[in-house]
Design a protein around this motif. Sequence first.
Motif, PDB file in Angstrom:
ATOM      1  N   GLY A 182       0.130   4.968  -0.700  1.00 30.87           N
ATOM      2  CA  GLY A 182      -0.632   5.106   0.527  1.00 30.87           C
ATOM      3  C   GLY A 182       0.125   5.879   1.588  1.00 30.87           C
ATOM      4  O   GLY A 182       1.350   5.999   1.551  1.00 30.87           O
ATOM      5  N   ASP A 183      -0.621   6.394   2.572  1.00 29.92           N
ATOM      6  CA  ASP A 183      -0.009   7.197   3.626  1.00 29.92           C
ATOM      7  C   ASP A 183      -0.424   6.725   5.018  1.00 29.92           C
ATOM      8  O   ASP A 183      -0.288   7.470   5.979  1.00 29.92           O
ATOM      9  CB  ASP A 183      -0.401   8.671   3.457  1.00 29.92           C
ATOM     10  CG  ASP A 183      -1.914   8.889   3.454  1.00 29.92           C
ATOM     11  OD1 ASP A 183      -2.659   7.891   3.572  1.00 29.92           O
ATOM     12  OD2 ASP A 183      -2.341  10.048   3.355  1.00 29.92           O
TER      13      ASP A 183
ATOM     14  N   ALA B 285       0.828  -1.206   0.000  1.00 28.47           N
ATOM     15  CA  ALA B 285       0.000   0.000   0.000  1.00 28.47           C
ATOM     16  C   ALA B 285       0.865   1.261   0.000  1.00 28.47           C
ATOM     17  O   ALA B 285       0.553   2.240  -0.701  1.00 28.47           O
ATOM     18  CB  ALA B 285      -0.934  -0.011   1.205  1.00 28.47           C
ATOM     19  N   ARG B 286       1.944   1.249   0.763  1.00 30.80           N
ATOM     20  CA  ARG B 286       2.833   2.413   0.774  1.00 30.80           C
ATOM     21  C   ARG B 286       3.549   2.566  -0.573  1.00 30.80           C
ATOM     22  O   ARG B 286       3.771   3.687  -1.042  1.00 30.80           O
ATOM     23  CB  ARG B 286       3.847   2.288   1.912  1.00 30.80           C
ATOM     24  CG  ARG B 286       3.248   2.343   3.304  1.00 30.80           C
ATOM     25  CD  ARG B 286       2.493   3.633   3.536  1.00 30.80           C
ATOM     26  NE  ARG B 286       3.369   4.788   3.550  1.00 30.80           N
ATOM     27  CZ  ARG B 286       3.870   5.345   4.654  1.00 30.80           C
ATOM     28  NH1 ARG B 286       3.557   4.842   5.848  1.00 30.80           N
ATOM     29  NH2 ARG B 286       4.651   6.384   4.590  1.00 30.80           N
TER      30      ARG B 286
ATOM     31  N   ALA C 262      -5.961  -0.272  -3.762  1.00 29.93           N
ATOM     32  CA  ALA C 262      -6.160  -0.959  -2.491  1.00 29.93           C
ATOM     33  C   ALA C 262      -6.303  -2.466  -2.711  1.00 29.93           C
ATOM     34  O   ALA C 262      -5.772  -3.276  -1.941  1.00 29.93           O
ATOM     35  CB  ALA C 262      -7.398  -0.396  -1.788  1.00 29.93           C
TER      36      ALA C 262
ATOM     37  N   VAL D 258      -7.815  -1.037   3.301  1.00 31.31           N
ATOM     38  CA  VAL D 258      -6.619  -0.401   2.760  1.00 31.31           C
ATOM     39  C   VAL D 258      -6.970   0.945   2.123  1.00 31.31           C
ATOM     40  O   VAL D 258      -6.224   1.919   2.241  1.00 31.31           O
ATOM     41  CB  VAL D 258      -5.935  -1.330   1.743  1.00 31.31           C
ATOM     42  CG1 VAL D 258      -4.753  -0.631   1.078  1.00 31.31           C
ATOM     43  CG2 VAL D 258      -5.464  -2.608   2.436  1.00 31.31           C
ATOM     44  N   SER D 259      -8.117   1.019   1.472  1.00 26.92           N
ATOM     45  CA  SER D 259      -8.527   2.272   0.847  1.00 26.92           C
ATOM     46  C   SER D 259      -8.699   3.377   1.878  1.00 26.92           C
ATOM     47  O   SER D 259      -8.264   4.519   1.660  1.00 26.92           O
ATOM     48  CB  SER D 259      -9.825   2.055   0.074  1.00 26.92           C
ATOM     49  OG  SER D 259     -10.307   3.271  -0.464  1.00 26.92           O
TER      50      SER D 259
ATOM     51  N   THR E 162      -2.966  -0.973  10.027  1.00 22.07           N
ATOM     52  CA  THR E 162      -3.150  -1.773   8.822  1.00 22.07           C
ATOM     53  C   THR E 162      -2.903  -3.249   9.100  1.00 22.07           C
ATOM     54  O   THR E 162      -3.698  -4.116   8.697  1.00 22.07           O
ATOM     55  CB  THR E 162      -2.215  -1.285   7.709  1.00 22.07           C
ATOM     56  OG1 THR E 162      -2.452   0.101   7.464  1.00 22.07           O
ATOM     57  CG2 THR E 162      -2.438  -2.071   6.429  1.00 22.07           C
TER      58      THR E 162
ATOM     59  N   HIS F 165      -5.167   4.076   3.954  1.00 27.71           N
ATOM     60  CA  HIS F 165      -4.064   4.663   3.186  1.00 27.71           C
ATOM     61  C   HIS F 165      -4.513   5.699   2.174  1.00 27.71           C
ATOM     62  O   HIS F 165      -3.687   6.181   1.391  1.00 27.71           O
ATOM     63  CB  HIS F 165      -3.296   3.548   2.463  1.00 27.71           C
ATOM     64  CG  HIS F 165      -2.479   2.690   3.371  1.00 27.71           C
ATOM     65  ND1 HIS F 165      -1.150   2.941   3.643  1.00 27.71           N
ATOM     66  CD2 HIS F 165      -2.813   1.588   4.082  1.00 27.71           C
ATOM     67  CE1 HIS F 165      -0.695   2.020   4.479  1.00 27.71           C
ATOM     68  NE2 HIS F 165      -1.676   1.196   4.756  1.00 27.71           N
ATOM     69  N   ASP F 166      -5.803   6.047   2.157  1.00 36.46           N
ATOM     70  CA  ASP F 166      -6.322   7.045   1.214  1.00 36.46           C
ATOM     71  C   ASP F 166      -5.981   6.669  -0.229  1.00 36.46           C
ATOM     72  O   ASP F 166      -5.421   7.471  -0.996  1.00 36.46           O
ATOM     73  CB  ASP F 166      -5.760   8.443   1.529  1.00 36.46           C
ATOM     74  CG  ASP F 166      -6.259   8.961   2.863  1.00 36.46           C
ATOM     75  OD1 ASP F 166      -7.425   8.694   3.205  1.00 36.46           O
ATOM     76  OD2 ASP F 166      -5.474   9.615   3.576  1.00 36.46           O
ATOM     77  N   LEU F 167      -6.313   5.436  -0.599  1.00 36.39           N
ATOM     78  CA  LEU F 167      -6.055   4.931  -1.939  1.00 36.39           C
ATOM     79  C   LEU F 167      -7.368   4.642  -2.652  1.00 36.39           C
ATOM     80  O   LEU F 167      -8.375   4.303  -2.020  1.00 36.39           O
ATOM     81  CB  LEU F 167      -5.224   3.639  -1.885  1.00 36.39           C
ATOM     82  CG  LEU F 167      -3.758   3.762  -1.471  1.00 36.39           C
ATOM     83  CD1 LEU F 167      -3.134   2.381  -1.359  1.00 36.39           C
ATOM     84  CD2 LEU F 167      -2.976   4.612  -2.468  1.00 36.39           C
TER      85      LEU F 167
END
Length: 243
Positions: A157-158, A152-153, A223, A212-213, A164, A216-218
């Motif tokens: 992702g953040d 994810a990173r 995600a 994950v979305s 997580t 991690h703001d994906l």
Amino acid sequence: GGHGYPDNRPPQQQGGGYGYPGPSAQPPYTSSAQHNNPGHTQAFAIGEDPYGHDAPPAPAAPSGPRLRWQDLLSGIVLRPHQTFQRMRDYPVWGPALVVTFVYGLLAIFGFDEARDDVIHATLGTAVPYVLTAAVMITVSAFVLGVVTHTLARQLGGDGSWQPTVGLSMLIMTLTDAPRLIIAMFAGGDASFVQVVGWITWIAAGLLFTSMVSRSHDLAWPRALGASAIQLAALLSLIKLGTF
């Protein structure tokens, strides 16, 4: 200092005579609205952003207080989107480790041959066998969660790694609980158990993507891609382990 002006003038109008402001007068052109008027441009240092665009954004505050473990477990099943959004900044090690370890203690009974070996073994042999399986499943779920976070990173992702990994462990075990309960009584080779395994695997994919979305703001395709390795391992090692 008046030169014919009345003494009751406002302080800002009292001057030194002949219409010129005295020492107590307000300095001209000090209003921030006048800095950028023609002839009165405000000076900035080299590299300084005059509009404030370079200022780092303020970190987003958590959407609410930490959920209790009962609300967390039920929220993953009943209110996943709100739960993942609210818990994206809180570690969940306690529920994740306990639930995964308990799942590992029971997981061995979902496979026909392993269940027969444990049932027919002596107590001194069966207990270490079951405990070892529980530890291995817990470690495996932790490692797979770390892989999901790392992907994810890498995809932009953040999010933090602790929420997580903990949430991924809970998703992995909670979604497989229906298949495991049925397999303990009907056997892991039963067709109905395999169908339940496929259904719960799809549900796990949806929950992984949502978690994950939001953590991690994906966007959901990234995600889902970050969760691909954990989903593949869950399918091959646990869901369809007898295939």
